[in-house]
Design a protein around this motif. Structure first.
Motif, PDB file in Angstrom:
ATOM      1  N   ILE A 140       0.849  -1.200   0.000  1.00 13.96           N
ATOM      2  CA  ILE A 140       0.000   0.000   0.000  1.00 13.96           C
ATOM      3  C   ILE A 140       0.884   1.250   0.000  1.00 13.96           C
ATOM      4  O   ILE A 140       1.847   1.330   0.758  1.00 13.96           O
ATOM      5  CB  ILE A 140      -0.911   0.047   1.251  1.00 13.96           C
ATOM      6  CG1 ILE A 140      -1.828  -1.166   1.298  1.00 13.96           C
ATOM      7  CG2 ILE A 140      -1.719   1.340   1.291  1.00 13.96           C
ATOM      8  CD1 ILE A 140      -2.664  -1.258   2.559  1.00 13.96           C
ATOM      9  N   ASN A 141       0.517   2.213  -0.840  1.00 19.02           N
ATOM     10  CA  ASN A 141       1.097   3.547  -0.786  1.00 19.02           C
ATOM     11  C   ASN A 141      -0.056   4.500  -0.472  1.00 19.02           C
ATOM     12  O   ASN A 141      -0.869   4.792  -1.348  1.00 19.02           O
ATOM     13  CB  ASN A 141       1.763   3.933  -2.099  1.00 19.02           C
ATOM     14  CG  ASN A 141       2.388   5.311  -2.040  1.00 19.02           C
ATOM     15  OD1 ASN A 141       1.875   6.211  -1.375  1.00 19.02           O
ATOM     16  ND2 ASN A 141       3.488   5.497  -2.730  1.00 19.02           N
ATOM     17  N   PRO A 142      -0.145   4.964   0.780  1.00 14.82           N
ATOM     18  CA  PRO A 142      -1.282   5.814   1.159  1.00 14.82           C
ATOM     19  C   PRO A 142      -1.344   7.137   0.401  1.00 14.82           C
ATOM     20  O   PRO A 142      -2.436   7.651   0.159  1.00 14.82           O
ATOM     21  CB  PRO A 142      -1.060   6.071   2.650  1.00 14.82           C
ATOM     22  CG  PRO A 142      -0.099   5.038   3.104  1.00 14.82           C
ATOM     23  CD  PRO A 142       0.715   4.672   1.918  1.00 14.82           C
ATOM     24  N   GLU A 143      -0.198   7.692   0.013  1.00 11.09           N
ATOM     25  CA  GLU A 143      -0.186   8.981  -0.686  1.00 11.09           C
ATOM     26  C   GLU A 143      -0.770   8.873  -2.082  1.00 11.09           C
ATOM     27  O   GLU A 143      -1.578   9.700  -2.490  1.00 11.09           O
ATOM     28  CB  GLU A 143       1.233   9.535  -0.759  1.00 11.09           C
ATOM     29  CG  GLU A 143       1.747  10.058   0.557  1.00 11.09           C
ATOM     30  CD  GLU A 143       3.142  10.659   0.427  1.00 11.09           C
ATOM     31  OE1 GLU A 143       3.509  11.095  -0.686  1.00 11.09           O
ATOM     32  OE2 GLU A 143       3.845  10.681   1.435  1.00 11.09           O
ATOM     33  N   THR A 144      -0.343   7.869  -2.836  1.00 13.97           N
ATOM     34  CA  THR A 144      -0.814   7.707  -4.218  1.00 13.97           C
ATOM     35  C   THR A 144      -2.035   6.795  -4.305  1.00 13.97           C
ATOM     36  O   THR A 144      -2.579   6.614  -5.393  1.00 13.97           O
ATOM     37  CB  THR A 144       0.298   7.131  -5.103  1.00 13.97           C
ATOM     38  OG1 THR A 144       0.638   5.818  -4.629  1.00 13.97           O
ATOM     39  CG2 THR A 144       1.517   8.029  -5.115  1.00 13.97           C
ATOM     40  N   ARG A 145      -2.427   6.208  -3.164  1.00 11.27           N
ATOM     41  CA  ARG A 145      -3.561   5.286  -3.086  1.00 11.27           C
ATOM     42  C   ARG A 145      -3.365   4.034  -3.932  1.00 11.27           C
ATOM     43  O   ARG A 145      -4.321   3.457  -4.440  1.00 11.27           O
ATOM     44  CB  ARG A 145      -4.858   5.987  -3.477  1.00 11.27           C
ATOM     45  CG  ARG A 145      -5.204   7.142  -2.581  1.00 11.27           C
ATOM     46  CD  ARG A 145      -6.482   7.788  -3.001  1.00 11.27           C
ATOM     47  NE  ARG A 145      -6.857   8.838  -2.058  1.00 11.27           N
ATOM     48  CZ  ARG A 145      -8.024   9.423  -2.044  1.00 11.27           C
ATOM     49  NH1 ARG A 145      -8.948   9.096  -2.918  1.00 11.27           N
ATOM     50  NH2 ARG A 145      -8.295  10.349  -1.150  1.00 11.27           N
ATOM     51  N   GLN A 146      -2.129   3.644  -4.064  1.00 10.04           N
ATOM     52  CA  GLN A 146      -1.819   2.425  -4.814  1.00 10.04           C
ATOM     53  C   GLN A 146      -1.894   1.226  -3.871  1.00 10.04           C
ATOM     54  O   GLN A 146      -1.380   1.260  -2.758  1.00 10.04           O
ATOM     55  CB  GLN A 146      -0.416   2.508  -5.424  1.00 10.04           C
ATOM     56  CG  GLN A 146      -0.035   1.273  -6.195  1.00 10.04           C
ATOM     57  CD  GLN A 146       1.426   1.259  -6.609  1.00 10.04           C
ATOM     58  OE1 GLN A 146       2.219   2.102  -6.172  1.00 10.04           O
ATOM     59  NE2 GLN A 146       1.782   0.308  -7.440  1.00 10.04           N
ATOM     60  N   VAL A 147      -2.545   0.176  -4.325  1.00  8.87           N
ATOM     61  CA  VAL A 147      -2.650  -1.070  -3.573  1.00  8.87           C
ATOM     62  C   VAL A 147      -2.267  -2.209  -4.502  1.00  8.87           C
ATOM     63  O   VAL A 147      -2.724  -2.267  -5.645  1.00  8.87           O
ATOM     64  CB  VAL A 147      -4.085  -1.306  -3.037  1.00  8.87           C
ATOM     65  CG1 VAL A 147      -4.185  -2.640  -2.320  1.00  8.87           C
ATOM     66  CG2 VAL A 147      -4.503  -0.168  -2.121  1.00  8.87           C
TER      67      VAL A 147
END
Length: 164
Positions: free
Chosen positions: A106-113
């Motif tokens: 998960i990358n919370p900044e870019t919302r990548q999962v």
């Protein structure tokens, strides 16, 4: 009880006092043994869960990381699977995984999962399940700034869907 001619190991004025003291000594040894066994199990669980959570973004609390390690230990004990979570600052990349590892990045900044299931779990739940988890499940949680709650909900639902 004699110990190399030095006299009794447990002293007492009456036979019942010697017996009571002997039983207390045995109880102390038993408690030490149980405490050692418990600590060894705890240390083994910690060793197995090392590398479970990589929080590069420092977005999880100590309690959340501990809960995720407990989840990983339960997943390993109940289903024989490993769990790895990467919370990244940069792009989420799929690490080299074995055939028994469930991965969530998960990358919370870019919302990548990024989600990867072991082949057996993928066959059991279907590709659609993994797709929804990766592309749809976290969206409302990201919008509210509560992606950690979304992760907890996803893992709880996954546990139930695997048969608890």
């Amino acid at each position: 009880m004699l110990f190399r001619g030095r006299g009794p190991v447990v002293h007492g004025e009456t036979g019942s006092e010697v017996f009571l003291r002997t039983m207390l000594l045995l109880a102390v040894f038993s408690l030490v043994g149980v405490a050692f066994w418990y600590q060894s199990g705890s240390n083994l669980r910690e060793v197995y869960s090392r590398g479970t959570v990589w929080d590069e973004a420092d977005a999880l609390t100590r309690e959340q990381r501990a809960a995720l390690r407990d989840y990983a230990a339960a997943l390993r004990e109940r289903h024989g699977m490993r769990f790895r979570l990467h919370v990244r600052k940069g792009p989420v990349e799929l690490p080299v995984l074995d055939e028994r590892t469930l991965f969530i990045g998960i990358n919370p900044e870019t919302r990548q999962v990024l989600v990867e299931f072991p082949q057996l779990l993928r066959r059991a739940l279907g590709d659609e399940y993994m797709y929804r988890l990766q592309n749809e499940h976290f969206t409302p949680y990201f919008e509210r700034g509560e992606w950690q709650t979304g992760l907890a909900d996803a893992l709880a639902q996954l546990w139930l869907d695997m048969g608890g």
